[in-house]
Write a protein that holds these residues in place. Sequence first.
Motif, PDB file in Angstrom:
ATOM      1  N   HIS A   1      -2.298  -3.331   0.959  1.00 38.35           N
ATOM      2  CA  HIS A   1      -1.469  -2.524   0.070  1.00 38.35           C
ATOM      3  C   HIS A   1      -0.553  -1.634   0.907  1.00 38.35           C
ATOM      4  O   HIS A   1      -0.927  -1.155   1.982  1.00 38.35           O
ATOM      5  CB  HIS A   1      -2.349  -1.647  -0.827  1.00 38.35           C
ATOM      6  CG  HIS A   1      -3.162  -2.439  -1.802  1.00 38.35           C
ATOM      7  ND1 HIS A   1      -2.612  -3.081  -2.897  1.00 38.35           N
ATOM      8  CD2 HIS A   1      -4.485  -2.699  -1.852  1.00 38.35           C
ATOM      9  CE1 HIS A   1      -3.560  -3.689  -3.572  1.00 38.35           C
ATOM     10  NE2 HIS A   1      -4.705  -3.485  -2.956  1.00 38.35           N
ATOM     11  N   LEU A   2       0.642  -1.428   0.397  1.00 36.63           N
ATOM     12  CA  LEU A   2       1.567  -0.475   0.982  1.00 36.63           C
ATOM     13  C   LEU A   2       1.377   0.841   0.235  1.00 36.63           C
ATOM     14  O   LEU A   2       1.407   0.871  -1.002  1.00 36.63           O
ATOM     15  CB  LEU A   2       2.996  -0.987   0.834  1.00 36.63           C
ATOM     16  CG  LEU A   2       4.073  -0.331   1.690  1.00 36.63           C
ATOM     17  CD1 LEU A   2       3.802  -0.595   3.168  1.00 36.63           C
ATOM     18  CD2 LEU A   2       5.449  -0.884   1.310  1.00 36.63           C
ATOM     19  N   HIS A   3       1.158   1.928   0.957  1.00 39.38           N
ATOM     20  CA  HIS A   3       0.863   3.214   0.344  1.00 39.38           C
ATOM     21  C   HIS A   3       2.036   4.180   0.497  1.00 39.38           C
ATOM     22  O   HIS A   3       2.781   4.131   1.486  1.00 39.38           O
ATOM     23  CB  HIS A   3      -0.397   3.829   0.964  1.00 39.38           C
ATOM     24  CG  HIS A   3      -1.627   3.027   0.706  1.00 39.38           C
ATOM     25  ND1 HIS A   3      -2.049   2.025   1.560  1.00 39.38           N
ATOM     26  CD2 HIS A   3      -2.518   3.053  -0.311  1.00 39.38           C
ATOM     27  CE1 HIS A   3      -3.163   1.478   1.085  1.00 39.38           C
ATOM     28  NE2 HIS A   3      -3.466   2.087  -0.050  1.00 39.38           N
ATOM     29  N   ALA A   4       2.176   5.047  -0.478  1.00 39.68           N
ATOM     30  CA  ALA A   4       3.264   6.016  -0.479  1.00 39.68           C
ATOM     31  C   ALA A   4       3.050   7.052   0.626  1.00 39.68           C
ATOM     32  O   ALA A   4       2.066   7.794   0.588  1.00 39.68           O
ATOM     33  CB  ALA A   4       3.335   6.711  -1.832  1.00 39.68           C
ATOM     34  N   PRO A   5       3.952   7.145   1.603  1.00 39.09           N
ATOM     35  CA  PRO A   5       3.777   8.152   2.658  1.00 39.09           C
ATOM     36  C   PRO A   5       4.076   9.565   2.167  1.00 39.09           C
ATOM     37  O   PRO A   5       3.562  10.537   2.729  1.00 39.09           O
ATOM     38  CB  PRO A   5       4.778   7.715   3.728  1.00 39.09           C
ATOM     39  CG  PRO A   5       5.813   6.944   2.986  1.00 39.09           C
ATOM     40  CD  PRO A   5       5.101   6.273   1.855  1.00 39.09           C
ATOM     41  N   ILE A   6       4.899   9.685   1.108  1.00 36.34           N
ATOM     42  CA  ILE A   6       5.187  10.989   0.516  1.00 36.34           C
ATOM     43  C   ILE A   6       5.203  10.836  -1.001  1.00 36.34           C
ATOM     44  O   ILE A   6       5.343   9.728  -1.536  1.00 36.34           O
ATOM     45  CB  ILE A   6       6.546  11.563   0.995  1.00 36.34           C
ATOM     46  CG1 ILE A   6       7.692  10.614   0.610  1.00 36.34           C
ATOM     47  CG2 ILE A   6       6.528  11.824   2.489  1.00 36.34           C
ATOM     48  CD1 ILE A   6       9.069  11.182   0.928  1.00 36.34           C
ATOM     49  N   ALA A   7       5.076  11.945  -1.704  1.00 37.47           N
ATOM     50  CA  ALA A   7       5.109  11.921  -3.165  1.00 37.47           C
ATOM     51  C   ALA A   7       6.547  11.914  -3.661  1.00 37.47           C
ATOM     52  O   ALA A   7       7.466  12.373  -2.977  1.00 37.47           O
ATOM     53  CB  ALA A   7       4.375  13.140  -3.720  1.00 37.47           C
ATOM     54  N   GLY A   8       6.724  11.383  -4.885  1.00 37.63           N
ATOM     55  CA  GLY A   8       8.050  11.398  -5.485  1.00 37.63           C
ATOM     56  C   GLY A   8       8.279  10.222  -6.404  1.00 37.63           C
ATOM     57  O   GLY A   8       7.338   9.537  -6.821  1.00 37.63           O
ATOM     58  N   TYR A   9       9.558  10.004  -6.697  1.00 38.31           N
ATOM     59  CA  TYR A   9       9.981   8.933  -7.606  1.00 38.31           C
ATOM     60  C   TYR A   9      10.634   7.837  -6.770  1.00 38.31           C
ATOM     61  O   TYR A   9      11.685   8.054  -6.162  1.00 38.31           O
ATOM     62  CB  TYR A   9      10.955   9.492  -8.648  1.00 38.31           C
ATOM     63  CG  TYR A   9      10.331  10.481  -9.607  1.00 38.31           C
ATOM     64  CD1 TYR A   9      10.133  10.147 -10.933  1.00 38.31           C
ATOM     65  CD2 TYR A   9       9.929  11.748  -9.175  1.00 38.31           C
ATOM     66  CE1 TYR A   9       9.543  11.048 -11.821  1.00 38.31           C
ATOM     67  CE2 TYR A   9       9.342  12.660 -10.048  1.00 38.31           C
ATOM     68  CZ  TYR A   9       9.158  12.303 -11.370  1.00 38.31           C
ATOM     69  OH  TYR A   9       8.589  13.194 -12.244  1.00 38.31           O
ATOM     70  N   TYR A  10      10.010   6.656  -6.753  1.00 41.54           N
ATOM     71  CA  TYR A  10      10.370   5.605  -5.799  1.00 41.54           C
ATOM     72  C   TYR A  10      11.405   4.630  -6.363  1.00 41.54           C
ATOM     73  O   TYR A  10      11.285   4.155  -7.494  1.00 41.54           O
ATOM     74  CB  TYR A  10       9.115   4.827  -5.377  1.00 41.54           C
ATOM     75  CG  TYR A  10       8.383   5.490  -4.232  1.00 41.54           C
ATOM     76  CD1 TYR A  10       8.367   4.919  -2.972  1.00 41.54           C
ATOM     77  CD2 TYR A  10       7.736   6.713  -4.408  1.00 41.54           C
ATOM     78  CE1 TYR A  10       7.709   5.529  -1.914  1.00 41.54           C
ATOM     79  CE2 TYR A  10       7.079   7.329  -3.357  1.00 41.54           C
ATOM     80  CZ  TYR A  10       7.072   6.734  -2.104  1.00 41.54           C
ATOM     81  OH  TYR A  10       6.435   7.347  -1.062  1.00 41.54           O
ATOM     82  N   SER A  11      12.410   4.359  -5.540  1.00 38.88           N
ATOM     83  CA  SER A  11      13.417   3.343  -5.842  1.00 38.88           C
ATOM     84  C   SER A  11      13.501   2.401  -4.648  1.00 38.88           C
ATOM     85  O   SER A  11      13.803   2.824  -3.523  1.00 38.88           O
ATOM     86  CB  SER A  11      14.781   4.004  -6.090  1.00 38.88           C
ATOM     87  OG  SER A  11      15.773   3.028  -6.348  1.00 38.88           O
ATOM     88  N   TRP A  12      13.230   1.104  -4.870  1.00 36.15           N
ATOM     89  CA  TRP A  12      13.152   0.143  -3.768  1.00 36.15           C
ATOM     90  C   TRP A  12      14.535  -0.284  -3.288  1.00 36.15           C
ATOM     91  O   TRP A  12      15.452  -0.484  -4.094  1.00 36.15           O
ATOM     92  CB  TRP A  12      12.354  -1.089  -4.191  1.00 36.15           C
ATOM     93  CG  TRP A  12      10.897  -0.800  -4.312  1.00 36.15           C
ATOM     94  CD1 TRP A  12      10.228  -0.397  -5.425  1.00 36.15           C
ATOM     95  CD2 TRP A  12       9.929  -0.852  -3.266  1.00 36.15           C
ATOM     96  NE1 TRP A  12       8.890  -0.189  -5.151  1.00 36.15           N
ATOM     97  CE2 TRP A  12       8.678  -0.466  -3.830  1.00 36.15           C
ATOM     98  CE3 TRP A  12       9.985  -1.168  -1.918  1.00 36.15           C
ATOM     99  CZ2 TRP A  12       7.515  -0.402  -3.080  1.00 36.15           C
ATOM    100  CZ3 TRP A  12       8.813  -1.112  -1.168  1.00 36.15           C
ATOM    101  CH2 TRP A  12       7.605  -0.737  -1.751  1.00 36.15           C
TER     102      TRP A  12
END
Length: 330
Positions: A262-273
């Motif tokens: 799994h790829l994990h979020a390094p920081i919090a927020g709203y993700y756009s690929w």
Amino acid sequence: MKYTKKTIPAQQLPTGETLMIHEYNFDSGLEGKKIYIQANLHGPEVFGTALLTKLIEYLEEKNSISGSVCVVPCANPIAVQQKSYNALTGRSNSISGINWNRIFTVDKKWKSPKEQEVYYLNQLKKSNGSIEESVAANLTLLSIGSDVILDIHTTGNKTAPHIFTHKKSVQLFAALDPMVQILWEKDVAIGAFDESHVIPFLETLPFDKIPHAATWEVDCHGTIDKEKLNNRFEQLIEFLEVIWQNKKTNPTKCVPLEQNNHLHAPIAGYYSWLVDPGSTVQKNQPYATVFQPWVGKSTTLFAPEPFILIGTYGIAATGAGEQIGLCVFL
């Protein structure tokens, strides 16, 4: 071709109705491989049910085939009933929390499929048996003795087709044209359906007598896209033709299961690929933008190491450390 249909009780509901597993068996009576294909073991993974319905219609129109094809379009009618708000949620049993694809026995050493059959018949007779044991027994008893076993799944909200299988089967399943084949071995078995047909026999049967088994991840959860459906159907038919005509295929890229992660979020927020599933992301390449409204700015993420992005998950608002995608680290 004509087929025989079998219905197997999966679970009786509190109101008296019974959920059923439906099996369609096309048997030509001619020499050839015995093929078993199922879908929708996890509740949200409905794409495979539509795909296998098309396969049933296709096989009905064929004059003949070599060997036989057993089709179970909805392997788990219990899981597909599980919903929350506007989403299907039945990846795990909502009561026990057990993943529906971690219920199959991989820790035995059977000398023949007959021993496996006896084990699961006894499992069905248990006076205190769980629903997970019942589902595992019914599906295994349908598929025991098959030469080729394919379990169709989906993942994430965007994904590139990929396969989980054993190293002995990479050439055969390459006919499904996966982006990558992820190879499992005995020491990393997790109790999945495909593994349960191979792992218990690796030390007791000749290698050529062990069936080919795989999980095919075909699309994303909860949707049935017509264009993708037609594309996957063509790939499935090509796969069957490879078996029926004994054609050779060239293996696709293979990696050990240990590289799948799994790829994990390094920081919090709203993700756009910034990259699509199927892309190879090089070290220091940007792969996502993260919007952080509490500080009024966005941050671009750069890959700390190279990976192939297999799929992304559908929750854009993500806390630090949470899963955002599936990848293969290179």
